[in-house]
Design an enzyme around this catalytic site. Structure first.
Site, short mmCIF file in Angstrom:
data_model
loop_
_atom_site.label_atom_id
_atom_site.label_comp_id
_atom_site.label_asym_id
_atom_site.label_seq_id
_atom_site.Cartn_x
_atom_site.Cartn_y
_atom_site.Cartn_z
N ARG A 1 0.72 -1.04 0.18
CA ARG A 1 0.05 0.07 -0.10
C ARG A 1 0.92 1.17 0.05
O ARG A 1 0.19 2.19 -0.52
CB ARG A 1 -0.91 0.03 1.19
CG ARG A 1 -2.14 -1.20 0.93
CD ARG A 1 -3.15 -0.88 2.05
NE ARG A 1 -4.37 -1.70 1.42
CZ ARG A 1 -5.17 -2.05 2.46
NH1 ARG A 1 -4.72 -1.94 3.84
NH2 ARG A 1 -6.21 -2.64 1.92
N LYS B 1 -20.03 -14.19 3.54
CA LYS B 1 -21.14 -13.65 3.68
C LYS B 1 -21.87 -13.27 2.44
O LYS B 1 -21.39 -12.17 1.48
CB LYS B 1 -21.25 -12.62 4.51
CG LYS B 1 -20.94 -13.12 6.20
CD LYS B 1 -21.27 -11.64 6.88
CE LYS B 1 -21.06 -11.95 8.42
NZ LYS B 1 -20.98 -10.74 8.94
N GLY C 1 -7.82 -7.74 -0.64
CA GLY C 1 -6.52 -8.45 0.02
C GLY C 1 -6.47 -9.88 -0.21
O GLY C 1 -5.49 -10.46 -0.54
N GLY D 1 -13.71 -3.66 -0.79
CA GLY D 1 -14.96 -3.28 -0.84
C GLY D 1 -15.18 -2.33 -1.67
O GLY D 1 -16.26 -1.95 -2.18
P1 AMP Z 1 -15.25 -12.05 2.61
O1 AMP Z 1 -14.40 -11.01 3.43
O2 AMP Z 1 -16.76 -11.99 2.72
O3 AMP Z 1 -14.86 -12.10 1.18
O4 AMP Z 1 -14.92 -13.51 3.01
C1 AMP Z 1 -13.38 -14.13 3.11
C2 AMP Z 1 -13.50 -15.12 4.13
O5 AMP Z 1 -14.60 -16.17 3.92
C3 AMP Z 1 -12.12 -15.96 4.07
O6 AMP Z 1 -11.41 -15.61 5.31
C4 AMP Z 1 -12.46 -17.39 4.01
O7 AMP Z 1 -12.01 -18.14 4.90
C5 AMP Z 1 -14.11 -17.33 4.25
N1 AMP Z 1 -14.74 -18.50 3.71
C6 AMP Z 1 -14.86 -18.80 2.55
N2 AMP Z 1 -15.51 -19.95 2.41
C7 AMP Z 1 -15.83 -20.37 3.50
C8 AMP Z 1 -16.69 -21.49 3.98
N3 AMP Z 1 -17.08 -22.48 3.10
N4 AMP Z 1 -17.09 -21.56 5.28
C9 AMP Z 1 -16.43 -20.64 6.13
N5 AMP Z 1 -15.55 -19.61 5.79
C10 AMP Z 1 -15.51 -19.46 4.59
#
Ligand code: AMP
Length: 394
Positions: free
Chosen positions: A37, A200, A352, A375
């Site tokens: 960064r 999520k 990231g 984001g």
């Molecule tokens: P996000 O910040 O929403 O892009 O989520 C990223 C995170 O989602 C990462 O740290 C992953 O470890 C987690 N992740 C991805 N797939 C799964 C899963 N099947 N179960 C739990 N966590 C997950």
């Protein structure tokens, strides 16, 4: 309404405030563990130095929540900037008030002053007009080079540029807007494919809805896929499902069908009893055991998604296909990263996690554009602009 580049502005001997995103990762000993960064903003800072501006650099760092917390001081970041640029950099322990105003009077053309963490004041996060006015007292020219925070209405990226007459974007910001701008006007049939993963659905509803009007294919992975599968009546043991988002997921599935978007969901999964398990098994949507949890997409899904990637002309990817931080659940993300890296398509990814996935797969150099904003890149594609970008328009 145009946005000027730093190149278009008269900055010689002027006090030029450069908002950067120096929110770097730091270990417990206070060592900066990744300087990406800082390096990303150096071309803009160097340009200002070489054009004899009085350069004022300001950023946030961590989440001090509006309080002066010593562990979030910008001092080590200023030292790292000096080291990377090979120049002297002055640090000042505040970002508003008489102290910085005095310092700004003292710095000479071509010198760099780094201010203390903007988030030591609640006014930054609150987009407070009075705080922005205090920052405005420090400068003649405002430059935003902090794409990664420009989706937030923070004082230094929103209220402050709205107050400034002479303003523009730095080189990093310009590149991000140009590259992501290429993705926002596609129509069905243009060969645009999006890959979305992560934990999520709730974080990604807005972007998914907006992408349905432009993509030909949408590949969904990560834990968010389980909420979509739940909307189709498929339950996968104890896998993460956002129960309050199942209805929205069902609406999205319907919306995709109506627009003839190929929305792909996983057909098989790497499962374990817990995230710390090293023993894993592969199950399909029908034979998934009640006591297990899905942590990655399985080999059949990888094959199906890779075939879709092969058809695309442009690809946008955000979010991992599984818990890729842990080796037993990284295979799906790495295999897709390889497919994306080796595809003929123009590829863009952001955030990231995406950077580390591409690095794990060894394909980072084959990606067309790796955005510095997670984001921010999602919001830019969704809304075709960001609050921090709008505030730069004259
Ligand atoms: P996000 O910040 O929403 O892009 O989520 C990223 C995170 O989602 C990462 O740290 C992953 O470890 C987690 N992740 C991805 N797939 C799964 C899963 N099947 N179960 C739990 N966590 C997950």
């Amino acid at each position: 309404m145009v946005i000027k580049s730093i190149r278009d502005l008269a900055i010689r001997e002027k006090r030029v405030f450069i908002r950067t995103d120096f929110n770097v990762p730091m270990d417990k000993q206070g060592n900066i563990t990744d300087t990406t960064r800082i390096e990303a903003a150096i071309p803009t800072i160097r340009y200002a130095v070489e054009h004899n501006a009085r350069v004022i650099v300001a950023s946030h760092f961590g989440r001090p929540d509006g309080q002066r917390k010593p562990e979030y001081t910008m001092e080590p970041v200023a030292a790292k900037l000096a080291e990377l640029m090979g120049i002297e950099v002055t640090f000042f322990e505040d970002c508003i008030g008489m102290g910085p105003q005095q310092m700004v009077r003292e710095i000479k053309p071509g010198q760099v002053l780094v201010l203390e963490n903007l988030r030591f004041y609640p006014g930054e996060g609150d987009n407070d007009g009075a705080f922005a006015k205090d920052l405005a007292k420090l400068c003649d020219v405002y430059i935003n080079d902090a794409f990664g925070v420009s989706h937030r209405k923070n004082a230094s990226v929103h209220a402050l540029p709205l107050l400034m007459e002479t303003k523009g974007m730095g080189f990093l910001m310009e590149k991000e807007i140009t590259e992501l701008g290429k993705l926002v006007n596609f129509k069905h049939g243009d060969g645009f494919t999006a890959i979305l993963g992560g934990a999520k659905v709730s974080d990604k509803i807005g972007i998914i809805r907006s992408l349905l009007d432009s993509v030909d294919a949408l590949l969904i992975g990560g834990a968010m896929a389980y909420t979509f599968l739940a909307a189709k009546g498929i339950t996968l043991g104890r896998s993460l499902v956002e129960k309050d988002k199942v209805t929205v997921a069902a609406e999205i599935l319907k919306g995709a069908e109506a627009r003839k978007v190929r929305l792909l969901l996983p057909e098989d999964h790497i499962a374990a009893l817990s995230m710390d398990d090293t023993e894993t098994q592969v199950f399909g949507n029908k034979d998934f055991p009640a006591d297990m949890i899905g942590f990655d997409i399985g080999p059949k899904t990888v094959k199906k998604y890779a075939a879709e990637i092969g058809k695309a002309k442009t690809i946008f990817w955000n979010g991992p296909m599984g818990v890729f931080e842990k080796a037993p659940f990284a295979k799906g993300s790495v295999a897709l990263a390889e497919a994306v890296g080796n595809s003929e398509a123009h590829t863009v990814t952001g955030g990231g996690d995406s950077v580390s996935m591409m690095n794990k797969a060894g394909v980072a150099s084959k990606i067309g554009h790796i955005s510095t904003g997670g984001g921010a890149s999602l919001e830019f594609i969704q809304d075709k602009t960001l609050p921090g970008v709008e505030a730069l328009k004259e």
